[in-house]
Design an enzyme around this catalytic site. Structure first.
Site, mmCIF file in Angstrom:
data_model
loop_
_atom_site.group_PDB
_atom_site.id
_atom_site.type_symbol
_atom_site.label_atom_id
_atom_site.label_comp_id
_atom_site.label_asym_id
_atom_site.label_seq_id
_atom_site.Cartn_x
_atom_site.Cartn_y
_atom_site.Cartn_z
ATOM 1 N N CYS A 34 -5.507 10.451 -5.314
ATOM 2 C CA CYS A 34 -6.151 9.215 -5.750
ATOM 3 C C CYS A 34 -7.163 9.495 -6.861
ATOM 4 O O CYS A 34 -7.597 8.603 -7.552
ATOM 5 C CB CYS A 34 -6.832 8.547 -4.566
ATOM 6 S SG CYS A 34 -7.617 9.688 -3.454
ATOM 7 N N ARG B 177 -6.594 -4.829 -7.536
ATOM 8 C CA ARG B 177 -7.647 -4.774 -6.531
ATOM 9 C C ARG B 177 -7.104 -4.259 -5.207
ATOM 10 O O ARG B 177 -7.696 -3.455 -4.520
ATOM 11 C CB ARG B 177 -8.195 -6.171 -6.314
ATOM 12 C CG ARG B 177 -9.657 -6.148 -6.254
ATOM 13 C CD ARG B 177 -10.161 -7.567 -6.245
ATOM 14 N NE ARG B 177 -11.550 -7.516 -6.521
ATOM 15 C CZ ARG B 177 -12.301 -8.584 -6.604
ATOM 16 N NH1 ARG B 177 -11.753 -9.758 -6.486
ATOM 17 N NH2 ARG B 177 -13.537 -8.463 -6.822
ATOM 18 N N TYR C 233 -5.223 1.529 -12.189
ATOM 19 C CA TYR C 233 -4.931 0.676 -11.036
ATOM 20 C C TYR C 233 -3.921 -0.405 -11.441
ATOM 21 O O TYR C 233 -2.989 -0.699 -10.699
ATOM 22 C CB TYR C 233 -6.215 0.027 -10.525
ATOM 23 C CG TYR C 233 -7.150 1.028 -9.932
ATOM 24 C CD1 TYR C 233 -6.965 1.495 -8.632
ATOM 25 C CD2 TYR C 233 -8.203 1.550 -10.678
ATOM 26 C CE1 TYR C 233 -7.823 2.428 -8.080
ATOM 27 C CE2 TYR C 233 -9.071 2.480 -10.129
ATOM 28 C CZ TYR C 233 -8.873 2.920 -8.839
ATOM 29 O OH TYR C 233 -9.720 3.849 -8.305
ATOM 30 N N SER D 78 -8.730 0.569 -15.745
ATOM 31 C CA SER D 78 -7.868 0.213 -16.872
ATOM 32 C C SER D 78 -8.407 0.749 -18.189
ATOM 33 O O SER D 78 -7.676 0.956 -19.127
ATOM 34 C CB SER D 78 -7.742 -1.304 -16.941
ATOM 35 O OG SER D 78 -6.892 -1.653 -18.010
ATOM 36 N N THR E 265 0.822 -1.209 0.000
ATOM 37 C CA THR E 265 0.000 0.000 0.000
ATOM 38 C C THR E 265 0.858 1.263 0.000
ATOM 39 O O THR E 265 0.588 2.188 -0.755
ATOM 40 C CB THR E 265 -0.888 0.000 1.251
ATOM 41 O OG1 THR E 265 -1.560 -1.264 1.324
ATOM 42 C CG2 THR E 265 -1.918 1.099 1.193
ATOM 43 N N ASN F 222 3.357 -5.868 -8.144
ATOM 44 C CA ASN F 222 2.387 -6.940 -8.387
ATOM 45 C C ASN F 222 1.354 -6.504 -9.418
ATOM 46 O O ASN F 222 0.413 -5.808 -9.093
ATOM 47 C CB ASN F 222 1.680 -7.314 -7.083
ATOM 48 C CG ASN F 222 2.649 -7.952 -6.112
ATOM 49 O OD1 ASN F 222 3.642 -8.540 -6.506
ATOM 50 N ND2 ASN F 222 2.361 -7.826 -4.846
#
Length: 110
Positions: free
Chosen positions: A63, A46, A32, A69, A14, A41
């Site tokens: 944010c 998610r 994302y 995507s 995070t 990763n």
DNA sequence: ATTTTGACTTAAG
DNA sequence: GCTTAAGCCAAAA
């Protein structure tokens, strides 16, 4: 002196995502999946959203510059939801394609 | 430690 | 083009 843990040194997926989010230039948006990939990763898109949901500081972590995507605006814990998010991006000069962001034009990096 | 949930993504109908 | 289903990871309960 009590040992205070440095918030900027916390090792977590995070935290990495937050760092990347702060690096998104104004007028641009990242997906994302993109942040997940940069975080280490690619399949943790998610988890990136979950991290954003924690959303520690709005002005510190833009944010609102993170979209799906496909350039679609998803969720938003502040304001009126995606509605506010769209307005913010639009105010920063991000190009919109209908209800989605024009990634080829306003996408972060290329 | 196990289960649940969530601001995701891709594929298929 | 939109909806449904399954897959994925990480944090919180």
């Amino acid at each position: 002196m009590v040992k205070e843990y440095d918030s900027s040194m916390t090792s977590s997926f995070t935290e990495t995502v937050y760092s990347l989010t702060r690096q998104i230039p104004k007028g641009k948006v990242a997906t994302y999946a993109q942040l997940a990939r940069l975080a280490g990763n690619a399949k943790a898109a998610r988890a990136v959203g979950s991290a954003m949901r924690t959303n520690p500081d709005i002005p510190k972590t833009p944010c609102h510059r993170v979209v799906a995507s496909d350039g679609a605006l998803t969720g938003y814990s502040a304001g009126y939801g995606v509605k506010t998010k769209r307005e913010m991006l639009l105010a920063e000069g991000v190009s919109f394609k209908g209800t989605k962001v024009d990634l080829p034009v306003s996408g972060w990096k290329k």
